[in-house]
Design an enzyme around this catalytic site. Structure first.
Site, mmCIF file in Angstrom:
data_model
loop_
_atom_site.group_PDB
_atom_site.id
_atom_site.type_symbol
_atom_site.label_atom_id
_atom_site.label_comp_id
_atom_site.label_asym_id
_atom_site.label_seq_id
_atom_site.Cartn_x
_atom_site.Cartn_y
_atom_site.Cartn_z
ATOM 1 N N HIS A 4 6.095 -50.287 -0.655
ATOM 2 C CA HIS A 4 5.237 -51.281 -1.325
ATOM 3 C C HIS A 4 4.854 -52.465 -0.438
ATOM 4 O O HIS A 4 3.801 -53.068 -0.646
ATOM 5 C CB HIS A 4 5.914 -51.841 -2.575
ATOM 6 C CG HIS A 4 5.987 -50.862 -3.702
ATOM 7 N ND1 HIS A 4 4.878 -50.194 -4.170
ATOM 8 C CD2 HIS A 4 7.033 -50.422 -4.450
ATOM 9 C CE1 HIS A 4 5.242 -49.392 -5.159
ATOM 10 N NE2 HIS A 4 6.544 -49.502 -5.347
ATOM 11 N N ASP B 124 7.365 -41.039 -4.545
ATOM 12 C CA ASP B 124 7.938 -42.031 -5.449
ATOM 13 C C ASP B 124 7.057 -42.117 -6.699
ATOM 14 O O ASP B 124 5.871 -41.787 -6.651
ATOM 15 C CB ASP B 124 7.960 -43.392 -4.732
ATOM 16 C CG ASP B 124 8.722 -44.457 -5.495
ATOM 17 O OD1 ASP B 124 9.928 -44.599 -5.249
ATOM 18 O OD2 ASP B 124 8.103 -45.141 -6.347
ATOM 19 N N HIS C 114 5.848 -44.638 -7.968
ATOM 20 C CA HIS C 114 4.840 -45.698 -7.794
ATOM 21 C C HIS C 114 4.000 -45.464 -6.534
ATOM 22 O O HIS C 114 4.505 -44.943 -5.535
ATOM 23 C CB HIS C 114 5.546 -47.054 -7.714
ATOM 24 C CG HIS C 114 6.453 -47.311 -8.887
ATOM 25 N ND1 HIS C 114 7.803 -47.069 -8.840
ATOM 26 C CD2 HIS C 114 6.174 -47.734 -10.137
ATOM 27 C CE1 HIS C 114 8.342 -47.365 -10.021
ATOM 28 N NE2 HIS C 114 7.368 -47.759 -10.831
ATOM 29 N N ASP D 139 12.500 -42.180 -8.951
ATOM 30 C CA ASP D 139 12.131 -42.858 -10.210
ATOM 31 C C ASP D 139 11.121 -42.026 -10.998
ATOM 32 O O ASP D 139 10.581 -42.474 -12.006
ATOM 33 C CB ASP D 139 11.633 -44.293 -9.971
ATOM 34 C CG ASP D 139 10.756 -44.436 -8.747
ATOM 35 O OD1 ASP D 139 10.342 -43.414 -8.172
ATOM 36 O OD2 ASP D 139 10.478 -45.589 -8.355
HETATM 37 ZN ZN LIG Z 1 9.103 -46.547 -7.216
#
Ligand SMILES: [Zn+2]
Length: 388
Positions: free
Chosen positions: A186, A231, A233, A318
């Site tokens: 991120h 992931d 995200h 996740d």
């Molecule tokens: Zn994540």
């Protein structure tokens, strides 16, 4: 599989603002402890790497505990690195936090501030006030800085760099898992966010290129690297760094309209020379494992066309069914199927592969999920027969 771990990654502990509550960050040292404990009872080999050991005492004088700073300096903003290294000490000295407390931002340089004067935003410099710096170098409140954050983040980056060195140095067909913590996908190379401080995938690419060029000597070498981000995200920071770069294909499967909210859409296809080398495959919330595997097949189709020489996996767990920060419906056995589907694909079957840990917050299932993934990766036949 060879798994790289550094106990320094356990030292980073922070609080975050989630909902309206200030809580101990879900991205906790227990995540790594759970994975290491599961691996220790398995046939995988956990190698403890010491990021702080002087390189002379190591088994190789080119050990990246010396090189990681070079990779950091060549990819990340100098002011940002200095901030990560010193801001906690400066806040303690200024009486803004206690030594065991977390630096959290108050104000962010929001894009809407500059609509009446673009020049102000364009030449925006770090604020003089150390209190304001926390917001200048972060985009959310899940990236607090504690006294040990820098030590852990640098150790995490070092695991990515060391993993890259080892996959290049060893025979083809080598795969390595680096237990990176904090995660990396991120943050950009100048702004922290989403539990990430240093982009480990960016460091891994820099290290791969360096070690490939060392091997080939003066001959120019152009590894074709694919980063597959699994992931839950979208890896906005990784996408951002390689957006214009045709020598890295970035492919991400992630939740649509989920954190980090402002990126990860299908029309983000790369810029300049990099057009066509960025592929976002967003999936609706609550997607099933069958829907996920369809996206994996799409991803592998694009990767096969690209013909990569090296693979980097940004691997988050996740995507697990009960994850507090995700909404997919994957279960433990699905990780074996997904890994098997990817590794048994002709496109990357023999490519040196470096797996970097990203998110995953169901601590009691993390060990099982990692083991399932590694089993699917290393023994595709077994995973397929289990599926039948
Ligand atoms: Zn994540």
């Amino acid at each position: 599989m060879l798994v790289l771990h550094d106990t320094a990654t356990l030292q980073h502990e922070t609080v975050e603002l989630l909902g309206a509550k200030l809580i101990p960050a879900l991205e906790s040292p227990e995540r790594i402890r759970a994975i290491v404990s599961a691996l220790e009872g398995s046939n995988h080999k956990v190698l403890t790497v010491d990021h702080s050991a002087p390189s002379e005492s190591g088994h190789d004088s080119r050990a990246p505990n010396a090189l990681v700073d070079h990779f950091l300096a060549s990819t990340h903003d100098a002011g940002y690195i200095e901030h990560l290294r010193t801001v906690h000490t400066r806040w303690v000295a200024g009486g803004l936090v206690q030594p065991d407390e977390t630096v959290l931002p108050e104000a962010f340089p929001h894009r809407g501030l500059f609509t009446a004067g673009q020049q102000i935003g364009a030449k925006m410099e770090p604020p003089k006030d150390v209190f304001a710096l926390a917001g200048y170098y972060a985009f959310d409140m899940s990236t607090g800085i504690s006294s040990k954050t820098w030590v852990a983040a640098r150790a995490s980056a070092n695991l990515a760099a060391e993993g890259a060195r080892l996959v290049v140095a060893e025979d083809q067909n080598r795969s390595i898992l680096a237990l990176c913590r904090p995660p990396g996908h991120h943050c950009t190379t100048k702004v922290a966010g989403g539990y990430c401080y240093i982009n480990n995938a960016v460091i891994a690419v820099a290290a791969l290129r360096f070690h490939v060029s060392q091997l080939t000597g003066s001959r120019p070498s152009h590894p074709r690297i694919v980063i597959l981000d699994l992931d839950f995200h979208h890896g906005n920071g990784t996408q951002d760094f390689f957006y214009d770069d045709p020598s890295v294909l970035y492919v991400s499967i992630h939740g649509l309209h989920e954190y980090p909210y402002y990126s990860g859409f299908e029309d983000e296809i790369g810029g300049g020379d990099g057009v066509g080398f960025n592929l976002n495959l967003p999936l609706a919330p609550r997607s099933s494992s069958a829907e996920y595997l369809e996206m994996v097949a799409k991803a592998m189709e694009a990767i096969a066309k690209y013909e990569p020489s090296h693979v980097i996996l940004s691997l988050g767990f996740d995507t697990f069914v009960t994850d507090p920060l995700g909404s997919f419906q994957l279960d433990t056995e699905d990780y074996a199927k997904i890994a098997c589907r990817i590794r048994s694909d002709e496109a990357i079957k023999h490519a040196p592969s470096l797996i970097l840990l990203e998110g995953g917050y169901v601590i009691e299932k993390l060990g099982d999920n990692v083991l399932a993934f590694l089993q699917g990766w290393e023994e595709p036949e077994k995973s397929v027969s289990q599926e039948e």
